[in-house]
Design an enzyme around this catalytic site. Sequence first.
Site, PDB file in Angstrom:
ATOM      1  CG  HIS A 146      -7.455  10.096   2.087  1.00  0.00           C
ATOM      2  ND1 HIS A 146      -7.764   8.769   1.894  1.00  0.00           N
ATOM      3  CD2 HIS A 146      -6.599  10.438   1.088  1.00  0.00           C
ATOM      4  CE1 HIS A 146      -7.135   8.321   0.821  1.00  0.00           C
ATOM      5  NE2 HIS A 146      -6.417   9.316   0.310  1.00  0.00           N
ATOM      6  CG  HIS A 162      -0.213  11.346   1.025  1.00  0.00           C
ATOM      7  ND1 HIS A 162       0.585  10.504   0.275  1.00  0.00           N
ATOM      8  CD2 HIS A 162      -1.486  11.050   0.686  1.00  0.00           C
ATOM      9  CE1 HIS A 162      -0.177   9.746  -0.489  1.00  0.00           C
ATOM     10  NE2 HIS A 162      -1.435  10.049  -0.262  1.00  0.00           N
ATOM     11  CE  LYS A 208       0.251   5.589   0.417  1.00  0.00           C
ATOM     12  NZ  LYS A 208      -1.088   6.048  -0.008  1.00  0.00           N
TER      13      LYS A 208
END
Length: 272
Positions: A146, A162, A208
């Site tokens: 993730h 990220h 995103k």
Amino acid sequence: MPSMHEKKLLNTFWKFLNFCFMSQGKAGDLAGFADDNDGAGLPLFTFVDENIFKKETFLAFISLLDNYESDTGEPEIVTPEEELENHKFLDSIIKTPTMKMAHRYLVRKHLSPEDTADFKKQLYHIWFELYARRGASKPDSSGFEHVFVGETRGGRTVIGFHNWIQLYLQEKLGHIDYKGYRVNASSPQPDENKHMLALQFSWKNGIKPKGSIFIGVSPEFEFALYTLCFLTSPNERVKVSFSVYEVEIVCHHYNQKHIGTTYPVLVKYLNA
């Protein structure tokens, strides 16, 4: 809030790599976000010194990025080869001064075992053990996937993602369309001297709408930082300071056992 000792610990392994990117335009409004709402006509990255990718931790990290099914709801199957790659990555970062420093601190706080092999097992449990995300009937996700690799939900929304290395490599392959940066009253316009970025992008046909990442840091830095925040604080936001950045680390637990998500949010740029 971290103690002075914790701040000193974090600042000690806050280092930057050689890179350059084009901030270009501000990203569009979150509402009605579409491919034609693009504040950036050029790629994000204009230069990265790829010699850094030859270092052991970077090589081991990059080898993990193609091990996952991006769609949540698709069960993950970890092959023996992929499991070995997970262990190789952990072996590589545990040897670094950054992770050794974090380990010593966690041992003093009685949050991690002193034995290195047991500490590695703890890290594997937190980051690599699979679990089922919302709406999934079988394990389809992990903290590592993730946060560092990225996932898609419903084929239209990008969640997680990220990490700047993954962003750079996916953009180089043509899989990322950078849409522009986002700013607020506390954040400066990004340039090659800034090392945090809030941005919008599309990936694998998904959007995103708002993401936040460190730019130009090592895998061991992020892994150590996020592990520290996960283990030291039951809160979902941890305030830390790096150089000229005041940052909150968002860290959501999954069943109090695994990392659900974690990422930085810039609170204040002190040179602004």
